[in-house]
Design an enzyme around this catalytic site. Structure first.
Site, PDB file in Angstrom:
ATOM      1  N   ARG A  44      65.813  50.463  71.420  1.00 55.70           N
ATOM      2  CA  ARG A  44      65.920  51.861  70.953  1.00 55.70           C
ATOM      3  C   ARG A  44      67.640  51.868  70.957  1.00 55.70           C
ATOM      4  O   ARG A  44      68.149  52.644  70.155  1.00 55.70           O
ATOM      5  CB  ARG A  44      65.313  52.979  71.599  1.00 55.70           C
ATOM      6  CG  ARG A  44      63.844  53.012  71.288  1.00 55.70           C
ATOM      7  CD  ARG A  44      62.958  54.365  71.720  1.00 55.70           C
ATOM      8  NE  ARG A  44      63.001  54.344  73.150  1.00 55.70           N
ATOM      9  CZ  ARG A  44      61.970  53.926  73.975  1.00 55.70           C
ATOM     10  NH1 ARG A  44      60.804  53.517  73.369  1.00 55.70           N
ATOM     11  NH2 ARG A  44      61.888  54.048  75.316  1.00 55.70           N
ATOM     12  N   LYS A 217      69.969  74.355  59.662  1.00 52.83           N
ATOM     13  CA  LYS A 217      69.477  73.088  59.123  1.00 52.83           C
ATOM     14  C   LYS A 217      68.162  73.558  58.505  1.00 52.83           C
ATOM     15  O   LYS A 217      67.016  73.357  59.016  1.00 52.83           O
ATOM     16  CB  LYS A 217      69.242  72.149  60.230  1.00 52.83           C
ATOM     17  CG  LYS A 217      68.608  71.256  59.863  1.00 52.83           C
ATOM     18  CD  LYS A 217      68.864  69.892  60.908  1.00 52.83           C
ATOM     19  CE  LYS A 217      67.975  68.696  60.682  1.00 52.83           C
ATOM     20  NZ  LYS A 217      68.396  67.593  61.457  1.00 52.83           N
TER      21      LYS A 217
HETATM   22  P1  13P Z   1      64.734  63.811  58.607  1.00 53.45           P
HETATM   23  O1  13P Z   1      66.217  64.041  57.879  1.00 53.45           O
HETATM   24  O2  13P Z   1      64.224  62.459  58.650  1.00 53.45           O
HETATM   25  O3  13P Z   1      63.805  64.803  58.315  1.00 53.45           O
HETATM   26  O4  13P Z   1      65.032  64.303  59.997  1.00 53.45           O
HETATM   27  C1  13P Z   1      65.924  65.458  60.456  1.00 53.45           C
HETATM   28  C2  13P Z   1      65.531  66.009  61.673  1.00 53.45           C
HETATM   29  O5  13P Z   1      66.567  66.077  62.338  1.00 53.45           O
HETATM   30  C3  13P Z   1      64.356  66.761  61.686  1.00 53.45           C
HETATM   31  O6  13P Z   1      64.354  67.470  62.856  1.00 53.45           O
END
Ligand code: 13P
Length: 336
Positions: A44, A217
Site C-alpha cells: 500500500r 466536496k
Molecule cells: P472517488 O473520486 O473515487 O469518488 O473518491 C473520492 C473520495 O475521496 C471519496 O470519499
C-alpha cells in the site's frame, strides 16, 4: 484573509486539485485484490509513495488526503509521508471519519461516525503535519431516500466535525456524497443533492463555521448509473452549476468534486465543462480518488517496481485534470 482561507486557496489555486489517496485498508485491499497484488502495508505504501514522489504531485496537486496508516508511514527516502508531500509543495490532509455505519431508524441508510475523541485525534494529526481533513457523509437515492433523518443527522455530524477541525487550525473538507447508484434521473439527483447541500450549510452556519476556510466536496449532478436517461456532459455541467449556485454560500472559496465512479475521462470532461460555464466566484476543481489513480494502479500491477512508468501515467492524468480545472482540457490532449 484568514489562515484557513490561505490554506484552502493554496490547495486549489491555479488549477491544482486534490489527490484522494485515503482509501481505508478495506477499500485499498479491494483495489489491490482486483489487480492481484497482495494488500500488505508495504505494498500500500509502495503504490502511494510512487504517486507522492512524482512530478504530477509537484506540478498539478495542491493537497493529498491520507489514511491513518499512511500518515504514520516512513518513505524510502526516510522522510515521513507528510514531509514527502510538503516537499513537493502540496498540503498533507487526513481522512478523520470512522466510516459510514447503518443509521438506526432507517436501516437502508448510513450515518458517518467518528466524532468521539475527534478533538484529541486532530491534535495528533496536526502534529504529524496535516493541515486539512476530510469527512464523508453518504446518501443513497431511492423513492424514500435520502430521508430527512439521514439528511439532518449527516449534516449535523459534518458541522460538528468542521467546528472541531477549524478549532484545531485545519481546513475541513465537507463531503456530502449523493451516490450515483440507481436508475434515477439527473433531475432527481439535482433535487436530492440540493436538499442535502442546503441542509449542510444550515448546520455549518449554526455551528459558526468560517465558510471561507472550508472546501466543499460534492458529487456532480448525474443520472443514476443504471438509468436509461443518461445526459450529456454539457447538461451535467449546467445542472451541477445550477445546484451549487443555489445552495452554496458565496463565502466558500472552493469546490473540489469527487469522481464517484465516473471513468477518468468522464470525470475530466465534466469538470472541464463545469469550468467553461462557471459564472460563479467559486474555484471548481477536483478531489479525485479513482479518476486519478485507476490507470496508474492498473499499469503498476504489471510490475510494481516500475516506478517511473507508473508515475508517467499518473502525471498525465493529473495534468489532464488540472487542465479541466481551468477549462482548458480537450479530448485531443488525452492522446498526446
Ligand atoms: P472517488 O473520486 O473515487 O469518488 O473518491 C473520492 C473520495 O475521496 C471519496 O470519499
Amino acid at each position: 484573509m484568514s489562515e484557513l482561507n490561505k490554506i484552502a486557496l493554496k490547495i486549489l489555486s491555479n488549477g491544482k486539485g486534490i489527490l484522494a489517496a485515503d482509501e481505508s485498508n478495506g477499500t485499498m485491499t479491494k483495489r489491490l485484490d482486483s489487480i492481484n497484488v497482495p494488500s500488505t502495508p508495504e505494498n500500500r505504501l509502495l503504490f502511494r509513495e510512487t504517486l507522492f514522489s512524482s512530478d504530477g504531485i509537484k506540478n498539478f496537486i495542491g493537497g493529498v488526503i491520507l489514511y491513518d496508516e499512511t500518515i504514520n508511514q516512513i518513505s524510502s527516502s526516510k522522510q515521513t509521508i507528510p514531509e514527502l508531500i510538503s516537499t513537493s509543495g502540496a498540503v498533507p490532509g487526513i481522512k478523520v471519519d470512522a466510516g459510514a455505519k447503518v443509521l438506526a431508524g432507517s436501516t437502508e441508510e448510513k450515518i458517518t461516525e467518528g466524532l468521539d475523541g475527534l478533538r484529541e485525534r486532530l491534535q495528533i494529526y496536526y502534529k504529524l503535519g496535516a493541515r486539512f481533513t476530510k469527512w464523508r457523509g453518504v446518501y443513497n437515492i431511492s423513492d424514500k431516500c435520502p430521508s430527512k433523518l439521514s439528511i439532518n443527522s449527516n449534516a449535523h455530524a459534518l458541522a460538528r466535525y468542521s467546528a472541531l477541525v477549524q478549532e484545531c487550525g485545519m481546513v475541513p473538507i465537507v463531503e456530502p456524497e449523493v451516490l450515483m447508484d440507481g436508475d434515477h434521473s439527473a433531475e432527481t439527483c439535482l433535487k436530492k443533492t440540493s436538499e442535502v447541500i442546503k441542509k449542510c450549510f444550515e448546520e455549518l452556519m449554526i455551528h459558526k463555521i468560517d465558510l471561507s476556510g472550508i472546501i466543499l466536496k460534492p458529487n456532480m449532478i448525474l443520472a443514476g448509473n443504471t438509468s436509461n436517461k443518461k445526459i450529456s456532459s454539457e447538461e451535467v455541467a449546467k445542472l451541477t452549476l445550477k445546484c451549487l449556485k443555489k445552495n452554496v454560500p458565496s463565502d466558500v472559496p472552493g469546490i473540489a468534486f469527487l469522481s464517484g465512479g465516473q471513468t477518468e475521462i468522464e470525470a475530466t470532461e465534466n469538470l472541464n465543462l463545469i469550468n467553461k460555464y462557471n459564472d460563479t466566484n467559486f474555484i471548481m476543481s477536483y478531489s479525485y480518488g479513482r479518476a486519478l489513480q485507476q490507470s496508474a494502479l492498473k499499469f503498476w500491477s504489471k510490475d510494481i517496481k516500475d516506478i517511473q512508468g507508473t508515475q508517467k501515467i499518473f502525471n498525465h492524468r493529473a495534468n489532464m485534470c488540472t487542465l479541466a480545472a481551468q477549462g482548458k482540457w480537450s479530448a485531443e490532449l488525452e492522446s498526446k
